[in-house]
Design an enzyme around this catalytic site. Structure first.
Site, PDB file in Angstrom:
ATOM      1  N   GLY A  71      19.642  81.370  -7.108  1.00  0.00           N
ATOM      2  CA  GLY A  71      19.231  81.921  -5.819  1.00  0.00           C
ATOM      3  C   GLY A  71      20.381  82.013  -4.831  1.00  0.00           C
ATOM      4  O   GLY A  71      20.481  82.987  -4.072  1.00  0.00           O
ATOM      5  N   GLN A 179      11.441  81.120  -3.129  1.00  0.00           N
ATOM      6  CA  GLN A 179      10.292  80.205  -3.090  1.00  0.00           C
ATOM      7  C   GLN A 179       8.967  80.894  -3.382  1.00  0.00           C
ATOM      8  O   GLN A 179       8.006  80.229  -3.740  1.00  0.00           O
ATOM      9  CB  GLN A 179      10.206  79.511  -1.727  1.00  0.00           C
ATOM     10  CG  GLN A 179      11.286  78.475  -1.498  1.00  0.00           C
ATOM     11  CD  GLN A 179      11.187  77.264  -2.434  1.00  0.00           C
ATOM     12  OE1 GLN A 179      10.181  77.025  -3.088  1.00  0.00           O
ATOM     13  NE2 GLN A 179      12.268  76.499  -2.502  1.00  0.00           N
ATOM     14  N   SER A 199      15.173  82.770  -8.320  1.00  0.00           N
ATOM     15  CA  SER A 199      15.856  81.644  -8.960  1.00  0.00           C
ATOM     16  C   SER A 199      14.969  81.063 -10.049  1.00  0.00           C
ATOM     17  O   SER A 199      13.769  80.859  -9.833  1.00  0.00           O
ATOM     18  CB  SER A 199      16.173  80.572  -7.910  1.00  0.00           C
ATOM     19  OG  SER A 199      16.717  79.436  -8.527  1.00  0.00           O
ATOM     20  N   HIS A 201      15.038  77.992 -11.581  1.00  0.00           N
ATOM     21  CA  HIS A 201      14.627  76.577 -11.628  1.00  0.00           C
ATOM     22  C   HIS A 201      13.482  76.241 -10.675  1.00  0.00           C
ATOM     23  O   HIS A 201      12.960  75.130 -10.698  1.00  0.00           O
ATOM     24  CB  HIS A 201      15.825  75.642 -11.406  1.00  0.00           C
ATOM     25  CG  HIS A 201      16.321  75.536 -10.004  1.00  0.00           C
ATOM     26  ND1 HIS A 201      16.045  74.461  -9.192  1.00  0.00           N
ATOM     27  CD2 HIS A 201      17.110  76.353  -9.267  1.00  0.00           C
ATOM     28  CE1 HIS A 201      16.638  74.628  -8.026  1.00  0.00           C
ATOM     29  NE2 HIS A 201      17.294  75.763  -8.044  1.00  0.00           N
ATOM     30  N   THR A 238      30.751  86.578 -18.758  1.00  0.00           N
ATOM     31  CA  THR A 238      29.861  86.503 -19.926  1.00  0.00           C
ATOM     32  C   THR A 238      28.529  85.907 -19.500  1.00  0.00           C
ATOM     33  O   THR A 238      28.484  84.884 -18.816  1.00  0.00           O
ATOM     34  CB  THR A 238      30.514  85.636 -21.025  1.00  0.00           C
ATOM     35  OG1 THR A 238      31.761  86.234 -21.354  1.00  0.00           O
ATOM     36  CG2 THR A 238      29.628  85.536 -22.261  1.00  0.00           C
ATOM     37  N   CYS A 327      18.769  62.544   6.645  1.00  0.00           N
ATOM     38  CA  CYS A 327      19.576  62.174   5.482  1.00  0.00           C
ATOM     39  C   CYS A 327      19.260  62.977   4.233  1.00  0.00           C
ATOM     40  O   CYS A 327      20.135  63.257   3.434  1.00  0.00           O
ATOM     41  CB  CYS A 327      19.401  60.703   5.164  1.00  0.00           C
ATOM     42  SG  CYS A 327      19.687  59.697   6.604  1.00  0.00           S
TER      43      CYS A 327
HETATM   44  C1  LIG Z   1      14.564  79.823  -0.013  1.00  0.00           C
HETATM   45  C2  LIG Z   1      15.668  79.427  -0.949  1.00  0.00           C
HETATM   46  N1  LIG Z   1      16.678  80.274  -1.165  1.00  0.00           N
HETATM   47  C3  LIG Z   1      17.683  79.985  -1.988  1.00  0.00           C
HETATM   48  C4  LIG Z   1      17.737  78.779  -2.658  1.00  0.00           C
HETATM   49  C5  LIG Z   1      18.885  78.482  -3.559  1.00  0.00           C
HETATM   50  O1  LIG Z   1      18.528  78.659  -4.922  1.00  0.00           O
HETATM   51  P1  LIG Z   1      19.397  78.012  -6.073  1.00  0.00           P
HETATM   52  O2  LIG Z   1      19.133  76.546  -6.046  1.00  0.00           O
HETATM   53  O3  LIG Z   1      18.919  78.672  -7.334  1.00  0.00           O
HETATM   54  O4  LIG Z   1      20.825  78.337  -5.792  1.00  0.00           O
HETATM   55  C6  LIG Z   1      16.714  77.841  -2.452  1.00  0.00           C
HETATM   56  C7  LIG Z   1      16.758  76.523  -3.089  1.00  0.00           C
HETATM   57  O5  LIG Z   1      16.180  75.559  -2.627  1.00  0.00           O
HETATM   58  C8  LIG Z   1      15.643  78.184  -1.577  1.00  0.00           C
HETATM   59  O6  LIG Z   1      14.638  77.347  -1.335  1.00  0.00           O
END
Ligand SMILES: Cc1ncc(COP(=O)(O)O)c(C=O)c1O
Length: 384
Positions: A71, A179, A199, A201, A238, A327
């Site tokens: 992302g 998200q 993204s 993950h 790659t 934190c």
């Molecule tokens: C709204 C949003 N954008 C971008 C990202 C970044 O994605 P990535 O962890 O795949 O770099 C996050 C990750 O928490 C996110 O919540």
């Protein structure tokens, strides 16, 4: 210790089905997709399958998907890609205050290069007023970048209206949908969106892989990763074949989940969490837009308690959540998102965020809320 994971907006576990399709690409199917021999061609075919799967989840054409390292890269790609491709001509960008750091930081870099950025405010529920977006546009505007969903409070922006106000003005519209993809059913053809970040993950795929949707007809972007001619010369290097194959599978599973109407279950579980918290803990406040919000996200503040203390107490019981206070973000600063809602520091520091996943059960919710109720009592009795 029994673990209860309630932090799916941070990341998600890789599903077994996803891992299973990835593993052969580390071992037997290790070909480079750019190679002409059969090993390379097999890898190329697998990339194509994954591209179809990713595209299908958002209603895009496969050729509109550019694979990235996640992302953050997708966001950087969109912003720097537009700004630097159109360099010198149009140096104005519109965004909002509650964007992810992977939006705000490339914008800061552009400001240092004499670009002008407008950071629009949000209301107390975290919503950007589409009219304010329209009002901010000038002849020099090259890009509007407004997130689809916020990771901390779950508020969904009205990107349909924002897109329609920008349309036909020679301005590109990007949305960070990291998200919302997989948690909200949508089709890129329902919005006037030119660029969209995803993204893997966040949707039960591997880390370090994502995609940028680039609508057909979008002018060529500046490439943030120059190398060989991969991704039709849009992003060199790659390809991360195992990661992309896993991402594709995760998208296929997410689409199946959505098509079977299972998103409702996430919302039911999230609302159960909210009701139980309200029933057991006095003086709680919920943040974000309850009408238009991710189905899995609940951000709340417990007056007089300390969010970090609550997080640690829950962690000791095997429950993972996150906070919007200093934190946890590692910056030493209060959450920009909660600050933009104009919450006082005491409320920001008393907040925690739950983000549910497909595997969470009502027993998880029960256990977590009971542990939270005890932790809140202790924290309120022992103010910092
Ligand atoms: C709204 C949003 N954008 C971008 C990202 C970044 O994605 P990535 O962890 O795949 O770099 C996050 C990750 O928490 C996110 O919540």
């Amino acid at each position: 210790m029994h673990k209860i994971y309630l932090d799916h907006n941070s990341t998600t576990p890789v599903l077994k089905e996803v891992l299973d399709v990835m593993l052969p690409f580390y071992k037997d199917n290790f070909g480079n997709p750019s190679s002409i021999h059969s090993d390379g061609r097999a890898a190329r075919v697998s990339l194509d399958v994954a591209r179809d799967q990713v595209a299908e989840l958002i209603g895009a054409r496969p050729s509109e998907i550019v694979f990235t390292s996640g992302g953050s890269e997708s966001n950087n790609f969109a912003i720097l890609g537009v700004a630097l491709a159109l360099n010198s001509k149009k140096r104005h960008i519109v965004t909002c205050e509650i964007e992810h750091a992977a939006i705000l930081n490339p914008l800061k870099q552009l400001e240092a290069l004499d670009f002008h950025v407008d950071y629009l405010p949000v209301d107390s529920l975290g919503r950007v007023d589409p009219k304010k977006v329209e009002d901010a546009l000038t002849e020099s505007t090259s890009l509007v970048t407004i997130q689809h969903a916020n990771s901390e409070i779950g508020t969904l922006q009205n990107i349909k209206e924002i897109g329609s106000l920008i349309k036909n003005k020679g301005i590109l519209f990007h949305t960070d949908a990291v998200q919302s993809v997989g948690k909200v059913a949508f089709n890129v053809n329902d919005f006037s969106v030119d660029l969209l970040s995803m993204s893997s993950h966040k949707i039960y795929g591997p880390k370090g892989v994502g995609a940028l949707f680039v609508k057909r007809g979008t002018p060529a972007l500046f490439s943030p990763v120059c190398g060989g001619g991969q991704e039709k010369k849009r992003r060199g290097g790659t390809e991360n074949v195992p990661g992309i194959v896993g991402f594709g599978k995760a998208c296929q599973i997410a689409l199946d989940f959505i098509n079977k109407g299972k998103l409702k279950q996430l919302k039911i579980m999230r609302d159960l969490l909210r009701d139980k918290i309200e029933g057991l803990i006095p003086n709680v406040e919920f943040y974000g837009c309850s009408k238009n919000r991710l189905p899995n996200t609940l951000s709340c503040g417990f007056d007089g308690a300390d969010g970090e203390t609550l997080l640690i107490a829950l962690d000791m019981k095997g429950i993972s959540v996150s906070t919007g206070s200093a934190c946890s973000s590692g910056t030493g600063m209060p959450s920009k998102v909660l600050s933009a809602l104009k919450l006082p520091l005491s409320k920001i520091n008393s907040s925690i965020r739950f983000s549910l996943g497909w595997a969470n059960t009502s027993e998880d919710i029960d256990f977590a809320v009971k542990a939270l109720a005890k932790a809140v009592v202790v924290s309120r009795r022992n103010p910092l």
